[in-house]
Design a protein around this motif. Sequence first.
Motif, PDB file in Angstrom:
ATOM      1  N   PHE A 138     153.166  49.649 -49.318  1.00  0.00           N
ATOM      2  CA  PHE A 138     153.433  50.353 -48.058  1.00  0.00           C
ATOM      3  C   PHE A 138     153.000  51.818 -48.059  1.00  0.00           C
ATOM      4  N   GLY A 139     152.551  52.291 -49.194  1.00  0.00           N
ATOM      5  CA  GLY A 139     152.033  53.651 -49.253  1.00  0.00           C
ATOM      6  C   GLY A 139     153.046  54.686 -48.810  1.00  0.00           C
ATOM      7  N   VAL A 140     152.592  55.652 -48.013  1.00  0.00           N
ATOM      8  CA  VAL A 140     153.439  56.790 -47.622  1.00  0.00           C
ATOM      9  C   VAL A 140     154.393  56.437 -46.481  1.00  0.00           C
ATOM     10  N   THR A 141     154.298  55.202 -45.965  1.00  0.00           N
ATOM     11  CA  THR A 141     155.123  54.812 -44.810  1.00  0.00           C
ATOM     12  C   THR A 141     156.605  55.098 -45.039  1.00  0.00           C
ATOM     13  N   ALA A 142     157.038  54.846 -46.246  1.00  0.00           N
ATOM     14  CA  ALA A 142     158.467  55.019 -46.524  1.00  0.00           C
ATOM     15  C   ALA A 142     158.678  55.938 -47.726  1.00  0.00           C
TER      16      ALA A 142
ATOM     17  N   THR B 213     156.979  55.804 -61.336  1.00  0.00           N
ATOM     18  CA  THR B 213     157.048  57.264 -61.134  1.00  0.00           C
ATOM     19  C   THR B 213     155.666  57.825 -60.792  1.00  0.00           C
ATOM     20  N   LYS B 214     154.644  57.343 -61.500  1.00  0.00           N
ATOM     21  CA  LYS B 214     153.273  57.802 -61.231  1.00  0.00           C
ATOM     22  C   LYS B 214     152.815  57.385 -59.835  1.00  0.00           C
TER      23      LYS B 214
ATOM     24  N   ASN C   5     151.256  63.390 -53.716  1.00  0.00           N
ATOM     25  CA  ASN C   5     150.053  64.233 -53.793  1.00  0.00           C
ATOM     26  C   ASN C   5     149.108  63.953 -52.635  1.00  0.00           C
ATOM     27  N   SER C   6     149.072  62.700 -52.186  1.00  0.00           N
ATOM     28  CA  SER C   6     148.151  62.341 -51.106  1.00  0.00           C
ATOM     29  C   SER C   6     148.569  62.947 -49.775  1.00  0.00           C
ATOM     30  N   THR C   7     149.847  63.335 -49.660  1.00  0.00           N
ATOM     31  CA  THR C   7     150.332  63.935 -48.404  1.00  0.00           C
ATOM     32  C   THR C   7     150.187  65.452 -48.406  1.00  0.00           C
TER      33      THR C   7
END
Length: 892
Positions: A843-847, A879-880, A887-889
């Motif tokens: 879901f990536g950065v969605t949540a 954790t990584k 970092n992507s945000t």
Amino acid sequence: MDLITILEKTVSPDKNELEAAQKYLEQAAATDLSVFQMELARVLANPENSHVARVAAGLQLKNTLTSKDLAIKMAQQERWLQLSKELRQSVKDLVLQTLGTESHRPSSAAQCVACIACAEIPSNQWPELIPRLVQNVTNAISTETLKESTLEAIGYICQDIDPDHLASQSNEILTAIVQGMRKDEPSIDVKHAATNAMLNSLEFTKANFDKESERHVIMQVVCETTQCSEPQVQVAALQCLVKIMSLYYQYMETYMGPALFAITLEAMKNEIDEIALQGIEFWSNVCDEEMDLAIELSEATEIGLTPEHTSKHYAKGALQYLVPLLLQTLAKQVHDDSDDDDEWNPCKAAGVCLMLLANCCENDVLEHVLPFIKENIGNTDWRFRDASVMAFGSILEGPDPNFIKPLVVQALPKLIELLSDESVVVRDTVAWTLGRVCELLPDVVLQDSTGQAPMEGPPYQFQTLLDALIANLKAEPRVAANVCWAFSSLAEAAFEANISEEEDEPETYELSAKYEVIVAKLLETTDRPDAHQANLRSAAYEALMEMVKNSAKDCYVTVQKTTKVILERIQKIIQMESHVQTASERMIYNDLQSLLCATLQSVLRRVRKDDAILISDAVMTALLQMFSTTSGKSGGVQEDALLAVGTLVEVLGNGFAKYMDAFKPYLAIGLRNFAEYQVCLAAVGLVGDICRAMNTDILPICDDIMSLLIENLGNDNVHRSVKPQILSVFGDIALAIGPEFKKYLEVVLGILQQASLTQVDKSDYDMLDYLNELREGCLEAYTGIVQGLKGDAEQGINPDVQIVLPHMEHMIYFIEHIATDEDHSDSNVAACAGLIGDLCTAFGVTALELYERQLVQDILTEGRKSKINKTRTLATWATKEIRKLKNSTQPQ
């Protein structure tokens, strides 16, 4: 015919009369139980009735109130409590007035009183019982018979009821018991009954032991009773001391020097076996307690705490007195014959106690044992040769291995020589000792596969030992069984010694030269006509499995041959089904099938895939035949056959698909066999194996499998240990069929949400383990669903995974709930970390804000600090993944 006559016929030598009487009583109980119980109580209470009728009435009444089967017992107690209060009171009055009126022992009335008490006291009923029983014992005008039967009743109640229900009445109960045990009690029978009651009461008298004055009274009366002239009373009192040492070790310092030490050492010297056994058992318990305390100390020190209780080192202090007595006792073997007597005796108990002392006191035990061994290893009396070897075998574990190894090197030539001793007892003990050497110190045995002995001592030939062990596979069953154990340990040790980081299967190893011979002789041993004795057949098959499992590459041809032999034996035994007549033959037949299935698993795991494919048709045909026979429906055989199929699945991978149509009905039978939950568990595990092997090829049977699994989850008769595994298998199915799992998703997620909210009584350790297994099953299911719907990362995230997104909040809540529970397991932490990482990739950065919650971070931190490599790896990866998303945000 009246009830008394019927009851008297329950002991009739005439089979027809006996069966008729039993049938009448069964019908009477079924017609109107309350009337039947009342009539039985009246017969029991009337002293004018015959002894036989009263005993039979008591037995029948007891059988309506209790059972060895826990479920039946609870149902019978509930049924009793449903009867009218008046009727129950009448029965209780009758059994109480029977106490002291019977001429037989043990008292039938005492047993009936206890059965009723066990039903009523937990429900806060019959409050007047304990005061009434205490009065019976303490009243000056009570007869000896009344005191004895009342104390019997107290003893039975203490034995059978949950100690918590009696804790509030411990003072009154102890008053009666101590009264019966006092030194000036003239009746031996009263004293014996009281001492047995004391033994059964010790678990709920903690509050009394916590008070010094009351503890002194209890210890004084128990110690005094150990001096009784009647052996059975002495034994019961010593049993009390054994149990007290286990329950209340921390309070024993006051009594050890002045009393317990002398009492128990004198008991060990006693010529009466039962008394000597209790003396030895006392010191075995001391060792057990002190080893536990040593572990507690080590664990507490590791985390910087002080343990609640510490060892007083009684065992170490008593070594110089204990060991000589134990060694003398070892030499008291009675018979030198070919029958291995299973009866527990002081000689066997002394061997166990010496092993415990070696583990507890480590190097300190050696100076007291080694002189005896050197002096008696060549004794002309077989008893002392045997005691010497037994003593040597008993001290191999505990003392520093670096100290023990040179001693073993020196002893091996003599031990090999003694494998040919004229006494079967000595040969048996030597074989056991060599088995222990192979298990505990295998490097000593393997040191000389080249002919060079690196340690000081006489020359020692490894091949000489192998030849002696091979020869003794033909010895008496008890000797040969220990030789099989030695081969099991040797195979594992030789394999482990020759593997490396680069190669997990050695080219060759120490057993290679004799490998074919050893395997052939083990196969011969499994077929010995006396292999049912001393568990020899099982031991030989287990050794064969270890030899196959731990074989080097240059032994592969023999492994191939063994596979064919096992397959032939399975085919042959299936043909013998019709010849099985008696129950004992059926049991032996089923055990043999189970052993063959287990051995088949071992050989299948070692054969190469190309070779497995060549024999897979024959293997599967044999297993399907086994499932279809009568014995194939026996729980043990069914379980082992399912496990064998699982191994074939592992070896063949998706090549197993061609057998699914034929096998599916038997898999369904296994999944439905919740009465024998181990079978159901094996079937559930096999579903997971098939999913991993066949992937989307399982789609044709998926609906049926899912239906059975969901049905089992909703069935209260399915054993609880099966349910966490079913949840985990949902994850395996989702991984196997990917997006096709969508049609099951709503139902499965509902089940997982319900299971994740489960709560248990945390004072029950079994239930706590179950809770952690259930949570792990839920987490593995969620992980499988997310991974399955997400698809292969190389091909991009499958949009189907988005249908899980609304449930993500609950998954994170579930992880937080586990994080706040201090009783969660390391496996829970690993599974949480795995799910967090998968949610990140799906879901990536969605949540992202969900992953950053404090409790989620806490459980990942705990995982990174875990001692278990898998947990650390998963927590670090998760954790990584979170860090990558954060970092992507960030603005570039």
